[in-house]
Motif scaffolding. Sequence first.
Motif, mmCIF file in Angstrom:
data_model
loop_
_atom_site.group_PDB
_atom_site.id
_atom_site.type_symbol
_atom_site.label_atom_id
_atom_site.label_comp_id
_atom_site.label_asym_id
_atom_site.label_seq_id
_atom_site.Cartn_x
_atom_site.Cartn_y
_atom_site.Cartn_z
ATOM 1 N N LYS A 312 0.857 -1.190 0.000
ATOM 2 C CA LYS A 312 0.000 0.000 0.000
ATOM 3 C C LYS A 312 0.881 1.224 0.000
ATOM 4 O O LYS A 312 1.923 1.254 0.674
ATOM 5 C CB LYS A 312 -0.901 0.003 1.241
ATOM 6 C CG LYS A 312 -1.918 1.148 1.311
ATOM 7 C CD LYS A 312 -2.714 1.039 2.606
ATOM 8 C CE LYS A 312 -3.872 2.008 2.650
ATOM 9 N NZ LYS A 312 -4.630 1.893 3.917
ATOM 10 N N ASN A 313 0.472 2.226 -0.760
ATOM 11 C CA ASN A 313 1.224 3.474 -0.790
ATOM 12 C C ASN A 313 0.264 4.645 -0.738
ATOM 13 O O ASN A 313 -0.514 4.869 -1.664
ATOM 14 C CB ASN A 313 2.081 3.553 -2.058
ATOM 15 C CG ASN A 313 2.993 4.757 -2.053
ATOM 16 O OD1 ASN A 313 3.668 5.026 -1.073
ATOM 17 N ND2 ASN A 313 2.995 5.500 -3.147
ATOM 18 N N VAL A 314 0.273 5.377 0.361
ATOM 19 C CA VAL A 314 -0.570 6.559 0.577
ATOM 20 C C VAL A 314 -2.020 6.284 0.175
ATOM 21 O O VAL A 314 -2.588 6.961 -0.682
ATOM 22 C CB VAL A 314 -0.021 7.792 -0.174
ATOM 23 C CG1 VAL A 314 -0.700 9.054 0.345
ATOM 24 C CG2 VAL A 314 1.474 7.916 0.009
ATOM 25 N N GLY A 315 -2.585 5.249 0.788
ATOM 26 C CA GLY A 315 -4.004 4.979 0.599
ATOM 27 C C GLY A 315 -4.341 4.144 -0.614
ATOM 28 O O GLY A 315 -5.523 3.840 -0.834
ATOM 29 N N ARG A 316 -3.356 3.744 -1.414
ATOM 30 C CA ARG A 316 -3.590 2.905 -2.591
ATOM 31 C C ARG A 316 -3.083 1.495 -2.337
ATOM 32 O O ARG A 316 -1.896 1.295 -2.067
ATOM 33 C CB ARG A 316 -2.865 3.463 -3.807
ATOM 34 C CG ARG A 316 -3.537 4.666 -4.412
ATOM 35 C CD ARG A 316 -4.616 4.254 -5.380
ATOM 36 N NE ARG A 316 -5.433 5.409 -5.722
ATOM 37 C CZ ARG A 316 -6.299 5.430 -6.725
ATOM 38 N NH1 ARG A 316 -6.461 4.353 -7.479
ATOM 39 N NH2 ARG A 316 -7.021 6.488 -6.960
#
Length: 342
Positions: A312-316
């Motif tokens: 996951k990266n900043v909410g994705r």
Amino acid sequence: MQELGELDLAIVNALQIQPRAPWALVGQALGVDAVTATRRWKRLTDSGAAWVDGYLVPTADGRVLAQVEIVTEAAQASRVAQLLAYDVQTMSVKQTSGARDILAIVWAYDLDGLVDYIGERIALCPGVRSTRSHVVTAAPFEGSRWRLRSLSADQRALLRPPERQPSPAEPLRPLDRRIVVALGEDGRMPLKQLAERTSTSVATARRRLNQLLAAGQLVLRCSLARPLTGWPVSAVYFASVPAEHLEAASTSLRTLPELRLCAITAGPHNLILDVWLRGVHDVHRLEAHLEQEMAHLRFRVDDRAVVLRTEKNVGRVLDRRGYSVTAVPMEKNQEKDREEPP
């Protein structure tokens, strides 16, 4: 893996500079018509290779962030990382090499909330053996400022957003949070659709969006799956400098092309750096470069880790290729605080 042409990379670079730029302006800067730019962007977003999203800066509503090191039982790291990736309160989740199995960035509205989330959610997650937290006191650089280098200086100047008259921050309204959640799914959502999604008028949606941007409360960010950027390897450095040199070190680090995140933390290391690299061999090369260039600041890397997989990266939530799978709104006022994996 999807092959990207020069035009695809140029479109992403253009939207990194101005995430909601009109397609006519993007086409003008790139020397193509707006229809072509729109079609190429749709191909990127439909595949999950690229996306634009929006999120509140932590100071917008007093959030507290922490980097959390997580040690898991054998063969449990992937399952724990996947579970945490669908939590509202996790911004990023990475499986790493070294002394920890997972490194996560989490948030809460206060320090007590961090204790609850880390102690009651993460630590009690089946398969987790131990955790160690580093409270983030500042983030002088984060990924929305990172750029591809596909455009000329003239193209970048044409795309540079118009100067916004600075506006004082206002208390967040429920409508503002609905706007942020909608833009977290699609940061280029047309105003008419944004108004419909947030149950307001187009004029009000435009006004509140402009206010959030002018006050610096909302960040819009264009992202590209990391393997497609030319920087396929991600690493994390746990570093330290004497407290009196933190500001100077942060200023120096901001010029580093490889830097994706610089977090100042309260813990055994006061700097945690997220970097993107051309290859695994660059992990030690960059470390040596940093220690040499900042020797006068007594900068040292205490530990380092290679990111094995980003969940996951900043909410994705991402797949194994780094492509976007879904967005998990980082807002606790939603009806469901946590989504479950599909």
